[in-house]
Design a protein around this motif. Structure first.
Motif, PDB file in Angstrom:
ATOM      1  N   ALA A   1       1.395   6.871   4.249  1.00 19.66           N
ATOM      2  CA  ALA A   1       0.414   5.834   4.562  1.00 19.66           C
ATOM      3  C   ALA A   1      -1.010   6.394   4.518  1.00 19.66           C
ATOM      4  O   ALA A   1      -1.947   5.706   4.090  1.00 19.66           O
ATOM      5  N   ARG A   2      -1.160   7.640   4.942  1.00 21.24           N
ATOM      6  CA  ARG A   2      -2.477   8.276   4.916  1.00 21.24           C
ATOM      7  C   ARG A   2      -2.950   8.467   3.469  1.00 21.24           C
ATOM      8  O   ARG A   2      -4.120   8.256   3.150  1.00 21.24           O
ATOM      9  N   LEU A   3      -2.028   8.835   2.597  1.00 20.73           N
ATOM     10  CA  LEU A   3      -2.378   9.000   1.190  1.00 20.73           C
ATOM     11  C   LEU A   3      -2.815   7.674   0.577  1.00 20.73           C
ATOM     12  O   LEU A   3      -3.781   7.623  -0.192  1.00 20.73           O
ATOM     13  N   VAL A   4      -2.105   6.598   0.924  1.00 19.67           N
ATOM     14  CA  VAL A   4      -2.481   5.270   0.422  1.00 19.67           C
ATOM     15  C   VAL A   4      -3.864   4.888   0.939  1.00 19.67           C
ATOM     16  O   VAL A   4      -4.722   4.408   0.188  1.00 19.67           O
ATOM     17  N   GLU A   5      -4.085   5.128   2.227  1.00 24.21           N
ATOM     18  CA  GLU A   5      -5.354   4.756   2.860  1.00 24.21           C
ATOM     19  C   GLU A   5      -6.537   5.489   2.228  1.00 24.21           C
ATOM     20  O   GLU A   5      -7.589   4.889   1.953  1.00 24.21           O
ATOM     21  N   LEU A   6      -6.368   6.787   1.982  1.00 20.08           N
ATOM     22  CA  LEU A   6      -7.493   7.597   1.506  1.00 20.08           C
ATOM     23  C   LEU A   6      -7.640   7.595  -0.010  1.00 20.08           C
ATOM     24  O   LEU A   6      -8.721   7.839  -0.532  1.00 20.08           O
ATOM     25  N   THR A   7      -6.553   7.310  -0.720  1.00 22.80           N
ATOM     26  CA  THR A   7      -6.610   7.290  -2.179  1.00 22.80           C
ATOM     27  C   THR A   7      -6.911   5.893  -2.703  1.00 22.80           C
ATOM     28  O   THR A   7      -7.592   5.724  -3.718  1.00 22.80           O
ATOM     29  N   GLY A   8      -6.390   4.876  -2.004  1.00 27.25           N
ATOM     30  CA  GLY A   8      -6.632   3.496  -2.399  1.00 27.25           C
ATOM     31  C   GLY A   8      -5.442   2.885  -3.103  1.00 27.25           C
ATOM     32  O   GLY A   8      -4.773   3.548  -3.904  1.00 27.25           O
ATOM     33  N   GLU A   9      -5.150   1.623  -2.779  1.00 24.03           N
ATOM     34  CA  GLU A   9      -3.990   0.942  -3.339  1.00 24.03           C
ATOM     35  C   GLU A   9      -4.125   0.700  -4.841  1.00 24.03           C
ATOM     36  O   GLU A   9      -3.129   0.415  -5.516  1.00 24.03           O
ATOM     37  N   ASP A  10      -5.338   0.805  -5.362  1.00 28.04           N
ATOM     38  CA  ASP A  10      -5.518   0.625  -6.803  1.00 28.04           C
ATOM     39  C   ASP A  10      -5.159   1.887  -7.578  1.00 28.04           C
ATOM     40  O   ASP A  10      -5.075   1.864  -8.815  1.00 28.04           O
TER      41      ASP A  10
END
Length: 210
Positions: free
Chosen positions: A22-31
């Protein structure tokens, strides 16, 4: 379209896999990053009564639909979106609904046994194992299942002793040897997450013709 960079995040129940993903998604971005949970691929048990579903061993490899998950990752690798099942923990079954996962530059798959299945394991460009002490994992599982899944403390402990702990020792812990990176203490290990995030951001911004 270029092939996604696949990351597998494995580890024991409540080790911190979800926190890291979840942290990777948050900091990298869902796009840039799509996430798939192994729990979404529990077998469809619609034909079984609820009591039988409650008694199933959900920590055993036989509880998962490996063929469907591998088919979905193959589709993502070829640039196609997939419809991932949505799991209902209260009903111990798939909900009948799905969510669309697109082939973003990075696809993260997290779950207790994502490094167990060889066909699945061979798809990952980076394999991570989250290594957290058993007592910490048990406490986290108690808090989560009681607060979020309506379980009693007694039922969580019974399940832990009868299925979770044996499955961890037999299937999950041995899969650690396949990991490229081992992260102690899961989501609490900020230096390790920072290093992982740097790698993910590098991949997200680098063209891939693979």
């Amino acid at each position: 379209m270029s092939r996604p960079f696949f990351i597998g995040v494995a580890g024991g129940s409540s080790s911190g896999k979800t926190t890291i993903s979840a942290r990777l998604v948050e900091l990298t971005g869902e796009d840039h990053l799509s996430r798939i949970e192994l729990d979404s691929y529990y077998l469809d048990r619609t034909d079984e009564p609820l009591e039988q579903r409650r008694l199933a061993n959900y920590d055993h490899p036989d509880a998962f639909d490996w063929a469907l998950l591998n088919d979905h990752l193959a589709a993502l690798a070829n640039g196609a979106s997939v419809q991932v099942p949505i799991y209902d923990y209260a009903d111990h079954n798939r909900s009948g609904e799905t969510r669309t996962v697109t082939p973003n530059r990075i696809v993260v798959v997290d779950g207790i046994l994502v490094l167990y299945d060889r066909a699945l394991r061979d798809r990952f460009d980076l394999k991570i194992f989250v290594d957290t002490a058993a007592d910490v994992r048990l406490i986290r599982r108690l808090e989560r299942d009681v607060a979020e899944r309506g379980r009693t403390v007694e039922s969580v402990i019974e399940q832990y002793l009868t299925t979770v702990k044996p499955a961890h020792e037999r299937f999950i812990e041995p899969s650690k040897r396949y990991a490229d990176v081992i992260i102690p203490e899961g989501g609490l290990n900020r230096p390790a997450i920072d290093v992982l995030l740097a790698r993910v951001r590098e991949v997200a911004t680098t063209p891939n013709d693979g």
